[in-house]
Design a protein around this motif. Structure first.
Motif, PDB file in Angstrom:
ATOM      1  N   THR A 137       0.835  -1.199   0.000  1.00 24.74           N
ATOM      2  CA  THR A 137       0.000   0.000   0.000  1.00 24.74           C
ATOM      3  C   THR A 137       0.873   1.252   0.000  1.00 24.74           C
ATOM      4  OG1 THR A 137      -0.157  -0.105   2.429  1.00 24.74           O
ATOM      5  CG2 THR A 137      -1.949  -1.099   1.163  1.00 24.74           C
ATOM      6  N   VAL A 138       0.445   2.240  -0.776  1.00 27.16           N
ATOM      7  CA  VAL A 138       1.143   3.521  -0.873  1.00 27.16           C
ATOM      8  C   VAL A 138       0.152   4.621  -0.529  1.00 27.16           C
ATOM      9  CG1 VAL A 138       2.415   5.098  -2.390  1.00 27.16           C
ATOM     10  CG2 VAL A 138       2.645   2.610  -2.690  1.00 27.16           C
ATOM     11  N   SER A 139       0.547   5.539   0.355  1.00 26.79           N
ATOM     12  CA  SER A 139      -0.358   6.626   0.736  1.00 26.79           C
ATOM     13  C   SER A 139      -0.166   7.822  -0.182  1.00 26.79           C
ATOM     14  CB  SER A 139      -0.096   7.050   2.183  1.00 26.79           C
ATOM     15  OG  SER A 139       1.205   7.590   2.320  1.00 26.79           O
ATOM     16  N   LEU A 140      -1.271   8.480  -0.550  1.00 28.65           N
ATOM     17  CA  LEU A 140      -1.194   9.705  -1.349  1.00 28.65           C
ATOM     18  C   LEU A 140      -2.471  10.487  -1.205  1.00 28.65           C
ATOM     19  CD1 LEU A 140      -1.911   9.248  -5.095  1.00 28.65           C
ATOM     20  CD2 LEU A 140      -1.930   7.237  -3.692  1.00 28.65           C
ATOM     21  N   PRO A 141      -2.366  11.828  -1.254  1.00 35.82           N
ATOM     22  CA  PRO A 141      -1.146  12.557  -0.906  1.00 35.82           C
ATOM     23  C   PRO A 141      -1.087  12.733   0.600  1.00 35.82           C
ATOM     24  CG  PRO A 141      -2.857  14.094  -1.557  1.00 35.82           C
ATOM     25  CD  PRO A 141      -3.463  12.714  -1.656  1.00 35.82           C
ATOM     26  N   GLY A 142      -0.033  13.345   1.130  1.00 32.54           N
ATOM     27  CA  GLY A 142      -0.005  13.689   2.544  1.00 32.54           C
ATOM     28  C   GLY A 142       0.599  12.627   3.435  1.00 32.54           C
ATOM     29  N   GLU A 143      -0.022  12.439   4.611  1.00 31.74           N
ATOM     30  CA  GLU A 143       0.538  11.582   5.649  1.00 31.74           C
ATOM     31  C   GLU A 143       0.481  10.109   5.260  1.00 31.74           C
ATOM     32  OE1 GLU A 143      -1.723  12.485   9.106  1.00 31.74           O
ATOM     33  OE2 GLU A 143      -1.054  14.572   9.212  1.00 31.74           O
ATOM     34  N   GLN A 144       1.296   9.318   5.980  1.00 26.41           N
ATOM     35  CA  GLN A 144       1.394   7.898   5.664  1.00 26.41           C
ATOM     36  C   GLN A 144       0.167   7.122   6.106  1.00 26.41           C
ATOM     37  OE1 GLN A 144       5.084   6.095   6.743  1.00 26.41           O
ATOM     38  NE2 GLN A 144       4.396   4.003   6.373  1.00 26.41           N
ATOM     39  N   GLY A 145      -0.412   7.487   7.241  1.00 22.27           N
ATOM     40  CA  GLY A 145      -1.540   6.718   7.756  1.00 22.27           C
ATOM     41  C   GLY A 145      -1.132   5.279   8.008  1.00 22.27           C
ATOM     42  N   ARG A 146      -1.977   4.336   7.579  1.00 16.81           N
ATOM     43  CA  ARG A 146      -1.696   2.913   7.783  1.00 16.81           C
ATOM     44  C   ARG A 146      -0.995   2.276   6.585  1.00 16.81           C
ATOM     45  NH1 ARG A 146      -4.978   0.683  11.812  1.00 16.81           N
ATOM     46  NH2 ARG A 146      -3.944  -1.312  11.390  1.00 16.81           N
ATOM     47  N   ALA A 147      -0.675   3.047   5.579  1.00 14.95           N
ATOM     48  CA  ALA A 147      -0.041   2.496   4.372  1.00 14.95           C
ATOM     49  C   ALA A 147       1.398   2.074   4.662  1.00 14.95           C
ATOM     50  CB  ALA A 147      -0.068   3.520   3.245  1.00 14.95           C
ATOM     51  N   ASP A 148       1.933   1.195   3.819  1.00 10.54           N
ATOM     52  CA  ASP A 148       3.312   0.719   3.969  1.00 10.54           C
ATOM     53  C   ASP A 148       4.331   1.787   3.583  1.00 10.54           C
ATOM     54  OD1 ASP A 148       2.344  -1.883   4.592  1.00 10.54           O
ATOM     55  OD2 ASP A 148       2.112  -2.301   2.456  1.00 10.54           O
ATOM     56  N   VAL A 149       4.002   2.555   2.543  1.00  7.71           N
ATOM     57  CA  VAL A 149       4.981   3.470   1.951  1.00  7.71           C
ATOM     58  C   VAL A 149       4.336   4.838   1.748  1.00  7.71           C
ATOM     59  CG1 VAL A 149       6.535   3.844  -0.012  1.00  7.71           C
ATOM     60  CG2 VAL A 149       6.019   1.511   0.724  1.00  7.71           C
ATOM     61  N   THR A 150       5.032   5.898   2.137  1.00  5.49           N
ATOM     62  CA  THR A 150       4.551   7.248   1.841  1.00  5.49           C
ATOM     63  C   THR A 150       4.774   7.549   0.372  1.00  5.49           C
ATOM     64  OG1 THR A 150       6.671   8.310   2.289  1.00  5.49           O
ATOM     65  CG2 THR A 150       5.163   8.037   4.167  1.00  5.49           C
ATOM     66  N   TRP A 151       4.102   8.570  -0.121  1.00  6.75           N
ATOM     67  CA  TRP A 151       4.258   8.967  -1.523  1.00  6.75           C
ATOM     68  C   TRP A 151       5.697   9.396  -1.816  1.00  6.75           C
ATOM     69  CZ3 TRP A 151       2.331   8.226  -6.026  1.00  6.75           C
ATOM     70  CH2 TRP A 151       2.568   9.112  -7.075  1.00  6.75           C
TER      71      TRP A 151
END
Length: 528
Positions: A137-151
Motif C-alpha cells: 500500500t502507498v499513501s497519497l497525498p499527505g501523511e502515511q496513515g496505515r499504508a506501507d509506503v509514503t508517496w
C-alpha cells in the motif's frame, strides 16, 4: 494519424507533450505548478518506482484518492509499468471498496490517508484484513496513515528513468489501461475492461471536436475515478497541451475564484455544477470572461440553463453527450454549431467509427422516431467485464453490439434522444445510482423488512433517491434513522434523500414491485 496510433499509450501522451509543449504549464494544484517537462520527469520516476515495488505487466492496482497531481502520476506509474489501474470511488465505504479490489484481483493499493476524514487503508484493514491489495500500500497525498509506503518514499524508489522508458515503449494501444467498475442493475459491480487505444481514439477525437487548444486551462471537477474527470478531463487535456487544475471537492465559491485567477476556459460536468455556479452570491463579482467550452453529461439539461451558461457564465460553446462506461463513456455528442434546442433535447450524433441502432423487444430495428433499446458497436465498446463471461455475453452479442438497456429514438436529423436511462437507474449530480444495489445495502438495516428505491426529481441534483420502506416487525424507524444508517453504510450519492414508510410494497402477479406506482405515490404526496 489517429491518436491511438500516434501516441500508443496513455503514459506516452505525457512524453509526447513534454516534447511538444515543454515548459508550458501542465498542472496547477494549489501552490504547485508543473510544466509538461516536469510532469514527464515525475512520471518517469514514478514508473521506475512502481517497477521497483513489483508492479508489472497485467497487475491490477487499486487507486483511491481525490483529484490531485498524485492521482494522475500514480495512474501513469501503474500503467507505465504495464499494470492496469482500478479506479475506486472515494465516496465508497470499506465493504464496497473491498468487493472491487477482491473481484479485480488487485495486488496493490494507492490510497489517500486522509480525505474527508477517511484513511482508506485503515478502513479496509478493519473490514477485510486478508485483502491481497493490502500487502502493498502507498499513501497519497499527505501523511502515511496505515499504508506501507509514503508517496515521497515511493518516488525515491525510482532511480533509473531508463527502465521507465523501456517499460513505456513496450505498451501498445491494445494493452489494458484500466478496469472501471460500474454497478449493474443486479446490484453487483462489474469491472469494465478498457484499453489505451480506445481512450486515446475516443477522447483525442472529442477534445479536437470541442476545440481544446494549448492556451486553455481546464478546471476538472468530475472525479478522476470516473471517465468524465479522467479521460474527458486530464487525458484529453494533455493531448492538446491544456493546463489541468484538479479540484478535489467541488465548492462553487472556490471554483469561481479559480476561474477568475487562473483564467479557466474549459469546464465540463453535470448540470448541478453550473446550477451552483450561477446561483452563488459571488458570481456577479467574478470575472468569468475566460470561460469558453462546456459539455454537460450524466443528465438532461434545460434550455434555460444553456442560455444562462452563455449569458451569465460567458461560455461560447455548450454541448451535451451520451455514453456509458462499457462504451469508453462516449457514444454520441452534439457538435459546435448545434442549436440550444438540439443540445438540450438530444445527445447528438454518433462519434466517428461508432454505430448506433435502436431495436424492439424482438431485436428488430425500429423505424426512425420510434423508441427502442440503444445498441452500440465500434472500437469504443469494452472487450467485456473482468472475469465475468456470463455478464459479458449478456451485454455484448455475437455481432459485437453492446446492449445498453437504455431506451431512446433518433430525431429527423439523426440525433439520439434518451427516453429512459437503464429503466430503473437514476442520476444524482452526475453519479449513476442503481436501485437494486441500494436496496440490497438497505436490507442490511435491522429496522427494514422490505424496501424499494426509485429516482425522483430534485431541483439541484437532477434526481435523488426515495426509499419506500416496510419496517421490520416491532420496529418504528424514522426517516432520519434510515438516512443516518444509509450514510454510514454506503456512498453519499446512493443515500436516499427521501424515505416513505408503507405497510406493503405494490406488486404485480409475478410479485415484481410496481415502481411506477411508487413514483406516482411520491408525486401525489408532493402535490399535497
Amino acid at each position: 494519424m489517429r491518436h491511438d496510433q500516434e501516441f500508443q499509450s496513455i503514459p506516452n501522451v505525457v512524453r509526447a507533450a513534454a516534447r511538444r509543449f515543454g515548459d508550458a504549464p501542465a498542472l496547477v494544484d494549489g501552490d504547485r505548478r508543473l510544466s509538461f517537462r516536469e510532469l514527464e520527469d515525475l512520471m518517469l520516476r514514478a514508473v521506475a518506482s512502481a517497477r521497483t515495488l513489483g508492479i508489472g505487466p497485467g497487475d491490477r492496482v487499486g487507486l483511491c484518492a481525490p483529484n490531485s497531481v498524485e492521482w494522475i502520476v500514480a495512474a501513469l506509474a501503474i500503467q507505465g509499468a504495464g499494470g492496469i489501474v482500478v479506479p475506486l470511488n472515494t465516496r465508497f465505504k470499506a465493504p464496497e471498496l473491498s468487493y472491487i479490489l477482491r473481484t479485480s484481483g488487485a495486488r496493490a493499493l494507492f490510497a489517500a490517508s486522509s480525505f474527508l476524514g477517511t484513511d482508506y487503508t485503515a478502513d479496509l484493514e478493519r473490514a477485510d484484513p486478508g485483502l491481497p491489495a493490502l500487502r502493498t500500500t502507498v499513501s497519497l497525498p499527505g501523511e502515511q496513515g496505515r499504508a506501507d509506503v509514503t508517496w515521497d518514499r515511493f518516488l525515491d524508489l525510482g532511480t533509473d528513468p531508463a527502465t521507465a522508458h523501456e517499460a513505456i515503449d513496450r505498451l501498445t494501444p491494445d494493452h489494458m489501461s484500466d478496469v472501471m467498475f460500474t454497478s449493474g442493475t443486479t446490484g453487483h459491480p462489474k469491472g469494465v475492461v478498457l484499453t489505451h487505444g480506445q481512450s486515446l481514439r475516443a477522447y483525442g477525437w472529442m477534445s479536437g471536436a470541442y476545440g481544446f487548444r494549448a492556451s486553455d486551462s481546464f478546471l476538472v471537477i468530475p472525479p478522476f475515478f470516473h471517465c468524465f474527470g479522467y479521460k474527458a478531463g486530464w487525458l484529453a487535456s494533455f493531448l492538446h497541451g491544456v493546463t489541468v487544475l484538479p479540484m478535489a471537492v467541488f465548492d462553487a465559491g472556490r471554483a469561481l475564484e479559480l476561474i477568475e485567477r487562473e483564467r479557466v476556459s474549459i469546464l465540463l460536468g453535470p448540470p448541478t455544477i453550473f446550477h451552483d455556479l450561477l446561483h452563488h452570491p459571488d458570481r456577479p463579482d467574478r470575472d468569468l470572461s475566460s470561460l469558453r467550452v462546456s459539455m454537460t453529461g450524466g443528465s438532461t439539461i434545460a434550455e434555460s440553463l444553456i442560455r444562462a451558461m452563455k449569458r451569465d457564465l460567458s461560455f461560447d460553446i455548450v454541448l451535451s453527450a451520451y455514453g456509458l462506461t462499457e462504451s469508453t463513456a462516449l457514444v454520441t455528442t452534439t457538435r459546435v454549431g448545434d442549436t440550444e434546442e438540439t443540445v438540450a433535447r438530444t445527445t447528438g450524433r454518433p462519434i466517428p467509427g461508432v454505430e448506433v441502432r435502436l431495436t424492439d423487444a424482438a431485436g428488430k430495428e425500429v423505424p426512425p422516431g420510434a423508441d427502442g433499446e440503444i445498441l452500440v458497436r465500434g472500437y469504443n465498446v469494452t472487450q467485456g467485464y473482468w472475469d465475468d463471461p456470463d455478464a459479458t455475453a449478456a451485454a455484448i452479442d455475437g455481432d459485437g453490439w453492446l446492449h445498453t438497456g437504455d431506451v431512446g429514438h433518433l430525431d429527423p436529423a439523426g440525433n439520439l434522444v434518451i427516453v429512459d436511462r437503464k429503466k430503473e437507474m437514476y442520476i444524482v449530480g452526475g453519479f449513476n445510482a442503481y436501485p437494486a444495489e441500494i436496496e440490497k445495502l438497505l436490507l442490511g438495516c435491522e429496522h427494514i423488512a422490505e424496501v424499494a428505491v426509485v429516482g425522483v426529481p430534485d431541483a439541484r441534483m437532477g434526481e435523488v433517491g426515495c426509499a419506500f420502506v416496510v419496517p421490520a416487525p416491532g420496529a418504528r424507524p424514522t426517516e432520519a434513522d434510515v438516512v443516518a444508517w444509509a450514510r454510514a453504510h454506503m456512498a453519499n450519492f446512493k443515500v436516499p434523500r427521501h424515505v416513505r414508510f408503507v405497510d406493503a410494497l405494490p406488486r404485480n402477479a409475478s410479485l415484481k414491485v410496481l415502481k411506477d406506482d411508487l413514483r406516482a405515490r411520491y408525486r401525489e404526496g408532493e402535490g399535497r
